[in-house]
Design an enzyme around this catalytic site. Structure first.
Site, PDB file in Angstrom:
ATOM      1  N   GLU A 174       5.486  -3.543  -5.432  1.00  0.00           N
ATOM      2  CA  GLU A 174       5.480  -4.295  -4.185  1.00  0.00           C
ATOM      3  C   GLU A 174       5.091  -5.742  -4.463  1.00  0.00           C
ATOM      4  O   GLU A 174       4.011  -6.022  -4.974  1.00  0.00           O
ATOM      5  CB  GLU A 174       4.467  -3.664  -3.218  1.00  0.00           C
ATOM      6  CG  GLU A 174       4.166  -4.498  -2.002  1.00  0.00           C
ATOM      7  CD  GLU A 174       3.043  -3.898  -1.152  1.00  0.00           C
ATOM      8  OE1 GLU A 174       2.519  -2.827  -1.492  1.00  0.00           O
ATOM      9  OE2 GLU A 174       2.695  -4.540  -0.146  1.00  0.00           O
ATOM     10  N   ASP A 221       0.462  -1.498  -2.841  1.00  0.00           N
ATOM     11  CA  ASP A 221      -0.942  -1.752  -2.530  1.00  0.00           C
ATOM     12  C   ASP A 221      -1.559  -0.595  -1.748  1.00  0.00           C
ATOM     13  O   ASP A 221      -0.861   0.123  -1.035  1.00  0.00           O
ATOM     14  CB  ASP A 221      -1.071  -3.024  -1.673  1.00  0.00           C
ATOM     15  CG  ASP A 221      -0.751  -4.272  -2.484  1.00  0.00           C
ATOM     16  OD1 ASP A 221      -0.809  -4.192  -3.726  1.00  0.00           O
ATOM     17  OD2 ASP A 221      -0.444  -5.315  -1.870  1.00  0.00           O
ATOM     18  N   ASP A 260      -3.015  -0.519   0.943  1.00  0.00           N
ATOM     19  CA  ASP A 260      -3.300  -0.921   2.332  1.00  0.00           C
ATOM     20  C   ASP A 260      -2.158  -0.447   3.233  1.00  0.00           C
ATOM     21  O   ASP A 260      -1.247   0.241   2.773  1.00  0.00           O
ATOM     22  CB  ASP A 260      -3.483  -2.449   2.424  1.00  0.00           C
ATOM     23  CG  ASP A 260      -2.235  -3.191   1.976  1.00  0.00           C
ATOM     24  OD1 ASP A 260      -1.192  -2.538   1.724  1.00  0.00           O
ATOM     25  OD2 ASP A 260      -2.287  -4.432   1.867  1.00  0.00           O
ATOM     26  N   ASP A 282       0.354  -1.954   4.692  1.00  0.00           N
ATOM     27  CA  ASP A 282       1.688  -2.405   4.315  1.00  0.00           C
ATOM     28  C   ASP A 282       2.211  -1.645   3.096  1.00  0.00           C
ATOM     29  O   ASP A 282       3.381  -1.251   3.049  1.00  0.00           O
ATOM     30  CB  ASP A 282       1.666  -3.903   3.978  1.00  0.00           C
ATOM     31  CG  ASP A 282       1.812  -4.749   5.235  1.00  0.00           C
ATOM     32  OD1 ASP A 282       1.974  -4.143   6.325  1.00  0.00           O
ATOM     33  OD2 ASP A 282       1.757  -5.987   5.118  1.00  0.00           O
TER      34      ASP A 282
END
Ligand code: 0RA
Length: 637
Positions: free
Chosen positions: A428, A501, A503, A505
């Site tokens: 990403e 990641d 998180d 997103d």
């Protein structure tokens, strides 16, 4: 399981010793019998006993199966079948029930049934459950009496005794899995419930109840509508094109065939096949027969009713766009083949499924023209879109984008050309991609940075998908092509690793990628080529010591180990916060990294998951995200 039972029956005749083979080999090599000793293998124990009860139901002697998960870790399966025979076997001088439970393979011949229709993934019999249990107790209700016998680690512990009277017949098996054998002995309610629900869908009218005494949870699974209700259940979050699933059924040469199908406004094809109640995820002859018949019936009907001209024909893919179907067959001697022994091999089944489907579906179309017209309209739309996609593909091909000679510029490829040694990280963001490029071992690790969110393929047709640049890069790098052109032999890497990641997103991007692989490159998942990288969540430092923690639990534990004072704790929010060296050590070095392999535990549930997470309907998605908020962190499909 290559028709264990039939093979072993014949060896019973020729070699009477073998039938009395003890259970030592099962305890020595449990993997050979139940696949593994992890949670999967553990749950197979329950399925194995339930399968025996379902066999009784299929033979017409049992209506209800009760499953209990007890507080002490034991499980009971109770049925109201005939009860395992208790009379003394002439040759072996032991009660039938004792032979069934303490010897391998005594089942097939002894029970007088020509064959078992049902069967666990490994079809090994209840004696294996006994062998792998600390103790097992059986109660049989038969001859107006209740009998009881106990075994320990597969060995007889007490004689078969009459313990009371009975006013019906049936069998209750209670067992405690042996923690010397299994890595875990804790049963998961949802895993058991999913399989029992599936069993109930596949065997219309059979009642299966699950009671979890640890939590007082209780569910009753009973579907008088059988596979039709299964399709309705799968489609509950989709928009169907006709109100009720189409149900087709027939029997020929002792092969029983049941099919239920319903078209939705979606674009994906969603066919689940079963042979003898086993999910044949790799397909096989029943699937081929069904697909062939479906395409033929749609084309014949369309032509006959002048819905399109003589020169036009719908392809298989066109006929299946948006379909949800269950194909369930029961055959006497199932042959399971393929990678995971989940592909039906019986060649006679193909023609039988094909002719029953053709005949019954044509009949249905004749009687329900509006439904037939709707389905054919949908297939024709698909055909147009596919033609557009083909043109788009041709165009990109001409531009060289899909050729392996023209790999995407962003790809930092590895040096080796041996796919079995090669891996690709889908990373990403360009910045993490940059770190990964510096961190990697060039010899066998390739890096493809992906910018931002990739297209949600759940909501798009092929023509649109092929216009997405990120997806084209992905397809080109992986090398297999997609859809009709997919060929696993051309995979350029045997490990495809999603690295996003930790998180929200990152989570979303991971699900978008999983959706893409699940819908368009599923064999890669089935082959075990798809992985999810596990970057650490925390860096814990004390003086010169550096430790990484991959979960909250681990952070607490490591902090305790290092002493509570003078600690530095850094929470990693993104891959970009790690320097290349750290990224290598924690996430990419095969010596020390942790990765999750993506496996399809249950294709029906995986489909439901992607439909809910990525599909059109908003309401079920909200409910799902609330219910599963905690699980989403470690999404496993
Ligand atoms: C052997 C023979 C018969 C039934 C069974 C086994 C049997 C096994 C299990 C395991 C769980 N529940 C079960 N119910 C039955 C046939 C008995 C007959 O012919 O009467």
């Amino acid at each position: 399981m290559k028709d264990n039972k039939a093979v072993l029956e014949s060896s019973y005749d020729s070699d009477k010793i073998q039938v009395l083979e003890g259970l030592e080999s099962v305890r020595k090599n449990p993997g050979m019998y139940i696949g593994s000793t992890d949670a999967r293998g553990l749950h197979h124990l329950v399925y194995e006993v339930v399968d025996n009860a379902v066999d009784e139901a299929l033979a017409g002697y049992c209506t209800t199966v009760l499953v209990f998960l007890h507080k002490n870790g034991a499980v009971s399966v109770a049925d109201n079948g005939r009860g395992i025979p208790v009379d003394i076997h002439e040759k072996y001088k032991k009660p039938g029930v004792e032979l069934v439970l303490t010897t391998l393979y005594s089942g097939g011949k002894f029970d007088g049934q020509a064959y078992k229709v049902s069967g666990g993934l490994h079809g090994v019999g209840v004696s294996c459950v006994n062998a792998l249990s600390k103790w097992l107790e059986v109660k049989v209700r038969r001859n107006s009496k209740e009998y009881h016998q106990r075994y320990e680690r597969g060995k007889t512990a007490t004689d078969l005794k009459i313990i009371g009277k009975a006013n019906d017949t049936g069998t209750t098996v209670t067992f405690l899995p042996d923690n010397d054998i299994f890595e875990t002995t804790e049963f998961d309610y949802d895993i058991v419930a999913t399989r029992l629900r599936e069993m109930a869908f596949l065997n219309a009218g059979l009642q299966i109840e699950l009671t979890d005494e640890r939590t007082d949870k209780h569910e009753v699974f009973r579907y008088d509508g059988g596979v039709s209700e299964f399709v309705t259940h799968i489609n509950k979050n989709k928009v169907p094109l006709h109100p009720k699933p189409i149900y087709l059924q027939g029997e020929k040469d002792a092969v029983q065939v049941e099919v239920a199908l319903q078209y939705t406004d979606g674009y994906t094809e969603n066919i689940h096949t079963f042979a003898n109640n086993i999910n044949t995820i790799e397909g096989g002859t029943h699937l081929i027969g069904f697909k062939g018949a479906l395409t033929r019936v749609l084309n014949d009907y369309g032509r006959k009713n002048k819905l399109f001209d003589e020169s036009f024909s719908l392809s298989g893919e066109d006929s299946r766009e948006g379909i949800t179907a269950i194909v369930s067959i029961k055959v006497r001697k199932p042959q399971f083949e393929g990678q995971t022994k989940s592909k039906l091999g019986n060649s006679e089944v193909r023609g039988i499924v094909e002719s029953i489907t053709s005949e019954k579906l044509s009949e249905f179309f004749e009687e329900n023209p509006p439904v037939a017209h709707m389905i054919i309209d949908k297939a024709m739309l698909s055909s147009k879109a596919r033609e557009a996609a083909r043109k788009a593909r041709e165009l990109t091909r001409r531009k060289g984008l899909l050729e392996s000679s023209a790999l995407p510029g962003k790809l930092a490829d590895c040096s080796t050309r041996d796919p079995s040694q090669s891996e690709i990280y889908l990373v990403e963001g360009d910045s993490a991609g940059g770190s990964a490029k510096q961190a990697r071992d060039k010899e066998f690790q390739a890096i493809l940075p992906l910018r931002g969110k990739i297209l949600n393929v759940e909501k798009a047709r092929m023509d649109k998908i092929l216009k997405s640049e990120e997806i084209l890069h992905l397809i080109t790098a992986v090398g297999t092509g997609i859809a009709e052109e997919f060929n696993i032999e051309n995979a350029r890497y045997h490990r495809i690793i999603l690295m996003t990641d930790a998180d929200v997103d990152g989570e979303h991007i991971r699900i978008l990628l999983l959706t893409f692989f699940f819908r368009y490159m599923r064999p890669l998942i089935e082959k075990g080529y798809l992985y999810i990288a596990q970057p650490p969540l925390y860096k814990i430092t004390k003086g010169k010591t550096v430790e990484y923690a991959f979960s909250e639990q681990e952070r607490v534990q490591k902090a305790k180990q290092l002493g509570e004072t003078g600690l530095g704790i850094q929470r990693y929010k993104g891959l970009g916060e790690m320097n290349p060296q750290q990224l290598w050590e924690t996430t990419m070095d095969p010596e020390s990294r942790m990765m999750l392999q993506v496996i399809i535990e249950n294709a029906v549930e995986a489909d439901e998951l992607f439909t809910i997470l990525m599909g059109e309907a908003v309401e079920p998605r909200k409910v799902f995200i609330e219910q599963h908020a905690k699980d989403v962190v470690n999404l496993d499909i």
